[in-house]
Enzyme design. Structure first.
Site, PDB file in Angstrom:
ATOM      1  N   CYS A  87       6.564  19.957 -12.628  1.00  0.00           N
ATOM      2  CA  CYS A  87       5.416  20.477 -13.393  1.00  0.00           C
ATOM      3  C   CYS A  87       4.600  21.344 -12.443  1.00  0.00           C
ATOM      4  CB  CYS A  87       4.571  19.312 -13.949  1.00  0.00           C
ATOM      5  SG  CYS A  87       3.553  18.501 -12.697  1.00  0.00           S
ATOM      6  N   HIS A 109       0.812  -1.218   0.000  1.00  0.00           N
ATOM      7  CA  HIS A 109       0.000   0.000   0.000  1.00  0.00           C
ATOM      8  C   HIS A 109       0.840   1.261   0.000  1.00  0.00           C
ATOM      9  CE1 HIS A 109      -3.311  -2.658   1.995  1.00  0.00           C
ATOM     10  NE2 HIS A 109      -3.251  -2.825   0.689  1.00  0.00           N
TER      11      HIS A 109
END
Ligand code: BV8
Ligand code: ZN
Length: 269
Positions: free
Chosen positions: A172, A135
């Site tokens: 970005c 996970h």
């Protein structure tokens, strides 16, 4: 049954010792209960303080992020702080000693691999090297937009803060998200296929500290049993898996695992 109600020291089941004596490959599947004795709350525990009013399954989801990403980021920063303050417990520290203890008893090399549902780094800080994180991890944020690995801008706040705007991505104009698998998200392909391979190749699967509620992780013990592996469980209370394993050893991670190492060493005589 709480951890304190567990007999101490517990008697290590003979069947578990015998299965380990013949084992060449042991896989240990851990859940939040593995870190409970390090003071890291399990998902079943009521969250405390500021977070008491929230449902972890909601915060650990795309919907939770869509509703309020500053709150979700603040929750993960609170958990990162909790884990940084926590120490590996005697169970984490016992696992790296298991391979040697079984090897000395059996006279052959033994491989021990970990598959964890936990997003903390306590197995690694406790000395385990071969850890599959099904996970993800609290410590590997990634950009929500471009997916690249991100860096934290600093340590988590000392006090629990209700909202923290997630940091910006360096590559970005996206923002970072926690590097964990949310409910409703697929598990990382490489982690799941590695876990399936480990369970297919092992002789014994030891399940420690999981309620067996969350899928697909909860499928692994059933797959192991169906493939003729020995499957044992360490948990102070019964779980969804207790009827599916060969034997549920009612003890805790930090009591049972060190006892297991000691019992194996005593067998060597
Ligand atoms: C998926 C990271 C499909 C995040 C976690 C309905 C709607 C939507 C989804 C579903 C649905 N029904 C089923 C699903 C699937 C869902 C699921 O299983 N839901 C459950 C709740 C029914 N699963 C998913 O969504 C998974 N993804 O199915 O995707 C898909 C496929 C392809 C493409 C797209 C989509 C993703 C699941 C992963 C979620 N992320 N963690 C974060 O941490 O914030 S799961 C999270 O909860 C933990 O990581 C952990 O895995 C889990 C809690 O389970 P446990 O670890 O077992 O902890 P728990 O508190 O439950 O139990 C603790 C145990 O320890 C207890 O038994 C206790 O007795 C014991 N214990 C206590 N003290 C001790 C101890 N044991 C030993 N020693 C002690 N001292
Ligand atoms: Zn980016």
């Amino acid at each position: 049954m709480t951890a304190s109600a567990v007999p101490n020291p517990p008697v290590v089941p003979a069947a578990l010792l015998n299965a380990l004596r013949q084992a060449h490959r042991l896989v240990i599947l851990t859940g939040a209960g593995m870190s409970a004795e390090s003071g890291v709350p399990t998902f079943r525990d009521a969250m405390h303080g500021l977070w008491e009013q929230f449902d972890p399954a909601e915060l650990a989801s795309q919907e939770g992020w869509d509703v309020d990403r500053d709150r979700v980021w603040a929750w993960y920063e609170w958990r990162r702080r909790l884990v940084q303050l926590a120490r590996p417990n005697a169970g984490h520290l016992a696992i790296p000693r298991l391979a040697k203890a079984i090897g000395e008893l059996s006279g052959h090399d033994v491989k021990v691999d970990l598959i964890t549902q936990n997003v903390d780094d306590l197995h690694e800080r406790g000395g385990s090297r071969r850890v599959v994180h099904l996970h993800g991890s609290l410590f590997e944020p990634r950009c929500y937009l471009c997916g690249r690995q991100g860096q934290f801008t600093g340590p988590p706040p000392v006090e629990a803060v209700e909202k923290i705007p997630p940091p910006k991505c360096k590559h970005c104009n996206g923002v970072l998200r926690p590097g964990v698998v949310w409910f409703g998200e697929g598990l990382p392909d490489h982690a799941w296929s590695h876990a399936e391979q480990l369970v297919t190749d092992c002789d014994v699967l030891l399940v420690v500290g999981t309620s067996g509620v969350v899928y697909p992780a909860a499928r692994l013990p059933v797959m192991a049993r169906a493939n003729g592996k020995w499957v044992y469980e360490i948990n102070p209370t019964r779980s969804e898996l207790s009827d599916k394993v060969h034997l549920h050893w009612q003890t805790t991670a930090a009591i049972g695992l060190p006892e297991l190492v000691t019992a194996l060493q005593l067998q060597v005589g």
